[in-house]
Design a protein around this motif. Structure first.
Motif, mmCIF file in Angstrom:
data_model
loop_
_atom_site.group_PDB
_atom_site.id
_atom_site.type_symbol
_atom_site.label_atom_id
_atom_site.label_comp_id
_atom_site.label_asym_id
_atom_site.label_seq_id
_atom_site.Cartn_x
_atom_site.Cartn_y
_atom_site.Cartn_z
ATOM 1 N N HIS A 71 0.851 -1.189 0.000
ATOM 2 C CA HIS A 71 0.000 0.000 0.000
ATOM 3 C C HIS A 71 0.891 1.245 0.000
ATOM 4 O O HIS A 71 1.983 1.229 0.575
ATOM 5 C CB HIS A 71 -0.910 -0.013 1.232
ATOM 6 N N LYS A 72 0.415 2.312 -0.614
ATOM 7 C CA LYS A 72 1.215 3.542 -0.714
ATOM 8 C C LYS A 72 1.574 4.115 0.654
ATOM 9 O O LYS A 72 2.652 4.666 0.830
ATOM 10 C CB LYS A 72 0.525 4.586 -1.575
ATOM 11 N N ASP A 73 0.705 3.964 1.639
ATOM 12 C CA ASP A 73 1.027 4.460 2.982
ATOM 13 C C ASP A 73 2.176 3.674 3.602
ATOM 14 O O ASP A 73 3.004 4.237 4.320
ATOM 15 C CB ASP A 73 -0.196 4.406 3.896
ATOM 16 N N VAL A 74 2.228 2.386 3.326
ATOM 17 C CA VAL A 74 3.335 1.547 3.797
ATOM 18 C C VAL A 74 4.638 2.048 3.177
ATOM 19 O O VAL A 74 5.659 2.157 3.858
ATOM 20 C CB VAL A 74 3.085 0.055 3.462
ATOM 21 N N VAL A 75 4.591 2.395 1.903
ATOM 22 C CA VAL A 75 5.770 2.913 1.206
ATOM 23 C C VAL A 75 6.271 4.194 1.877
ATOM 24 O O VAL A 75 7.468 4.343 2.128
ATOM 25 C CB VAL A 75 5.472 3.162 -0.291
ATOM 26 N N ALA A 94 19.403 1.648 6.830
ATOM 27 C CA ALA A 94 18.572 2.452 5.917
ATOM 28 C C ALA A 94 18.250 1.696 4.638
ATOM 29 O O ALA A 94 17.105 1.727 4.162
ATOM 30 C CB ALA A 94 19.291 3.756 5.579
ATOM 31 N N LEU A 95 19.248 1.025 4.080
ATOM 32 C CA LEU A 95 19.099 0.414 2.761
ATOM 33 C C LEU A 95 17.921 -0.551 2.646
ATOM 34 O O LEU A 95 17.147 -0.452 1.682
ATOM 35 C CB LEU A 95 20.410 -0.259 2.336
ATOM 36 N N PRO A 96 17.713 -1.479 3.590
ATOM 37 C CA PRO A 96 16.580 -2.400 3.431
ATOM 38 C C PRO A 96 15.219 -1.700 3.357
ATOM 39 O O PRO A 96 14.331 -2.154 2.634
ATOM 40 C CB PRO A 96 16.660 -3.298 4.668
ATOM 41 N N TYR A 97 15.067 -0.603 4.079
ATOM 42 C CA TYR A 97 13.798 0.136 4.018
ATOM 43 C C TYR A 97 13.590 0.752 2.640
ATOM 44 O O TYR A 97 12.490 0.691 2.084
ATOM 45 C CB TYR A 97 13.738 1.210 5.113
ATOM 46 N N PHE A 98 14.653 1.343 2.077
ATOM 47 C CA PHE A 98 14.536 1.923 0.742
ATOM 48 C C PHE A 98 14.286 0.839 -0.309
ATOM 49 O O PHE A 98 13.479 1.040 -1.223
ATOM 50 C CB PHE A 98 15.788 2.721 0.376
ATOM 51 N N LEU A 99 14.960 -0.295 -0.183
ATOM 52 C CA LEU A 99 14.776 -1.369 -1.159
ATOM 53 C C LEU A 99 13.363 -1.954 -1.098
ATOM 54 O O LEU A 99 12.763 -2.247 -2.139
ATOM 55 C CB LEU A 99 15.825 -2.468 -0.954
ATOM 56 N N GLU A 100 12.833 -2.102 0.107
ATOM 57 C CA GLU A 100 11.460 -2.603 0.239
ATOM 58 C C GLU A 100 10.470 -1.593 -0.333
ATOM 59 O O GLU A 100 9.519 -1.961 -1.034
ATOM 60 C CB GLU A 100 11.137 -2.909 1.702
ATOM 61 N N ALA A 101 10.688 -0.312 -0.065
ATOM 62 C CA ALA A 101 9.821 0.731 -0.627
ATOM 63 C C ALA A 101 9.894 0.713 -2.154
ATOM 64 O O ALA A 101 8.859 0.829 -2.831
ATOM 65 C CB ALA A 101 10.225 2.101 -0.094
ATOM 66 N N LEU A 102 11.085 0.550 -2.689
ATOM 67 C CA LEU A 102 11.278 0.508 -4.133
ATOM 68 C C LEU A 102 10.518 -0.657 -4.757
ATOM 69 O O LEU A 102 9.837 -0.503 -5.772
ATOM 70 C CB LEU A 102 12.772 0.411 -4.465
ATOM 71 N N CYS A 109 3.195 0.889 -9.365
ATOM 72 C CA CYS A 109 3.257 1.760 -10.544
ATOM 73 C C CYS A 109 3.365 1.000 -11.853
ATOM 74 O O CYS A 109 3.113 1.568 -12.912
ATOM 75 C CB CYS A 109 4.442 2.720 -10.430
ATOM 76 N N GLY A 110 3.801 -0.237 -11.802
ATOM 77 C CA GLY A 110 3.984 -0.999 -13.029
ATOM 78 C C GLY A 110 5.078 -0.389 -13.884
ATOM 79 O O GLY A 110 6.126 -0.016 -13.379
ATOM 80 N N THR A 111 4.804 -0.237 -15.168
ATOM 81 C CA THR A 111 5.821 0.269 -16.085
ATOM 82 C C THR A 111 5.726 1.779 -16.288
ATOM 83 O O THR A 111 6.528 2.345 -17.021
ATOM 84 C CB THR A 111 5.707 -0.417 -17.463
ATOM 85 N N SER A 112 4.760 2.422 -15.652
ATOM 86 C CA SER A 112 4.630 3.866 -15.844
ATOM 87 C C SER A 112 5.768 4.612 -15.150
ATOM 88 O O SER A 112 6.322 4.149 -14.162
ATOM 89 C CB SER A 112 3.287 4.359 -15.294
ATOM 90 N N GLN A 113 6.102 5.769 -15.703
ATOM 91 C CA GLN A 113 7.162 6.578 -15.109
ATOM 92 C C GLN A 113 6.665 7.128 -13.783
ATOM 93 O O GLN A 113 5.545 7.598 -13.672
ATOM 94 C CB GLN A 113 7.552 7.715 -16.036
ATOM 95 N N SER A 114 7.514 7.049 -12.800
ATOM 96 C CA SER A 114 7.129 7.491 -11.469
ATOM 97 C C SER A 114 8.260 8.283 -10.834
ATOM 98 O O SER A 114 9.378 7.795 -10.714
ATOM 99 C CB SER A 114 6.798 6.283 -10.598
ATOM 100 N N GLN A 115 7.950 9.484 -10.423
ATOM 101 C CA GLN A 115 8.926 10.308 -9.731
ATOM 102 C C GLN A 115 9.321 9.644 -8.422
ATOM 103 O O GLN A 115 10.484 9.702 -8.015
ATOM 104 C CB GLN A 115 8.339 11.693 -9.477
ATOM 105 N N ALA A 116 8.374 8.982 -7.774
ATOM 106 C CA ALA A 116 8.664 8.319 -6.504
ATOM 107 C C ALA A 116 9.676 7.193 -6.680
ATOM 108 O O ALA A 116 10.591 7.037 -5.863
ATOM 109 C CB ALA A 116 7.371 7.782 -5.893
ATOM 110 N N ILE A 117 9.539 6.426 -7.746
ATOM 111 C CA ILE A 117 10.499 5.348 -8.005
ATOM 112 C C ILE A 117 11.877 5.942 -8.271
ATOM 113 O O ILE A 117 12.882 5.474 -7.726
ATOM 114 C CB ILE A 117 10.047 4.458 -9.184
#
Length: 176
Positions: A71-75, A94-102, A109-117
């Motif tokens: 879910h986006k809130d989890v991210v 820090a790294l595992p949190y960023f990797l899980e969020a990624l 987001c699938g294949t769409s361009q995402s500023q968040a990604i």
């Protein structure tokens, strides 16, 4: 109130809201987690990182329980945890949190361009660079640049590549 630096007043109001919502809704409720998230933000802004981390971890537990793990809130909560550890120079945590969020970002987001990604890839690249893992850093930055060029036409990627370029011509010390 937090925008104008009134942390104590904001904290008092949030603690009252937390007490009321917890009592009426129970501890495992998204509205209770939202109040906890805001309390954690105040702790972070005041430099009370251990309190902020503990609260963000509890928020994450509730969000995953109530909203699901993708879910986006989890991210957002994963990113906050990663940012706090990164600010504290605790890159291994820090790294595992960023990797899980990624990973979740990409699923959502699938294949769409995402500023968040793209931003998360930059965070991952920054951590790799801080840890001296240049090839991993370049992978992250290249992925951000290759997949999200419209979003980051001028970005941290260029800065990091320039830094590495200067470093390569200075025998290990950054060139002036």
């Amino acid at each position: 109130l937090t925008k104008i630096g009134e942390y104590k007043a904001a904290m008092d109001l949030l603690k009252e809201a937390f007490s009321v919502r917890s009592r009426e809704l129970g501890p495992d409720n998204k509205d209770v987690a939202f109040v906890m998230y805001n309390i954690a933000i105040i702790h972070e802004k005041q430099g009370s990182f251990s309190e902020a981390i503990a609260l963000f971890k509890e928020v994450l537990r509730v969000e995953q329980l109530v909203l699901g793990k993708e879910h986006k809130d989890v991210v957002h909560t994963l990113l906050k945890l990663g940012q706090i550890f990164k600010e504290s120079h605790d890159f291994d945590r820090a790294l595992p949190y960023f990797l899980e969020a990624l990973e979740i970002h990409r699923k959502l987001c699938g294949t769409s361009q995402s500023q968040a990604i793209a931003r998360t890839l930059i965070e991952v690249g920054d951590i790799h660079l801080a840890q001296g893992r240049v090839s991993s850093m370049m992978e992250s930055f290249s992925d951000a640049e290759r997949n999200y060029p419209k979003i980051f036409s001028t970005s941290r990627i260029c800065e990091q590549f320039y830094y590495l370029y200067r470093l390569s011509f200075s025998n290990g010390a950054p060139a002036a």
